[in-house]
Enzyme design. Sequence first.
Site, short mmCIF file in Angstrom:
data_model
loop_
_atom_site.label_atom_id
_atom_site.label_comp_id
_atom_site.label_asym_id
_atom_site.label_seq_id
_atom_site.Cartn_x
_atom_site.Cartn_y
_atom_site.Cartn_z
N GLY A 1 0.81 -1.22 0.00
CA GLY A 1 0.00 0.00 0.00
C GLY A 1 0.84 1.26 0.00
O GLY A 1 0.54 2.23 -0.70
N CYS A 2 1.91 1.25 0.77
CA CYS A 2 2.76 2.43 0.85
C CYS A 2 3.51 2.67 -0.45
O CYS A 2 3.72 3.81 -0.86
CB CYS A 2 3.73 2.31 2.03
SG CYS A 2 2.87 2.22 3.62
N THR A 3 3.88 1.60 -1.13
CA THR A 3 4.52 1.73 -2.44
C THR A 3 3.55 2.34 -3.44
O THR A 3 3.90 3.26 -4.18
CB THR A 3 5.04 0.37 -2.93
OG1 THR A 3 6.03 -0.10 -2.01
CG2 THR A 3 5.63 0.46 -4.32
#
Length: 154
Positions: free
Chosen positions: A46-48
């Site tokens: 998700g952060c990527t």
Amino acid sequence: MKSLRIGELAPEFDLPDQTGTQRSLTSLLAEGSVVLFFYPAALSGGCTKEACHFRNLKAEFAAAGAQPVGISMDTVDAQAQFDGKESLGMPLLSDADGAVATAFGVRRKYITPVKRATFVIAPDRRIIEVIESEWSMDKHADTALQVLGAPVKR
């Protein structure tokens, strides 16, 4: 703990980025508005997705006189790996002890170290928008651009 709100002053900080260079909020704001996005973990799925969306809209942020700046409790080395793998090309700050996350009201004890939250900060350190969404990774950058008056290109 509640996140900082629109109209409040963003707390000053001084943290290392992915290269080890110290970055203060004041120095970042010298170049215009800052879109400070807190993310739970470098290199996670998700952060990527979220960070790459900010990267892909870099020209739109520049046109709006703003720069995205990522921040997490990851180490400088982890931030460097994240930037190297994804060619993010923006400051990724290491808040290893969570002091800045605590000051912004996004530190957690359970689930992930920090809430996924974005603060749009004007050059006078005033917070002009707070975006909180754990599941919509594009919402953070898209909403920040709308607040800054820039159209979002797809």
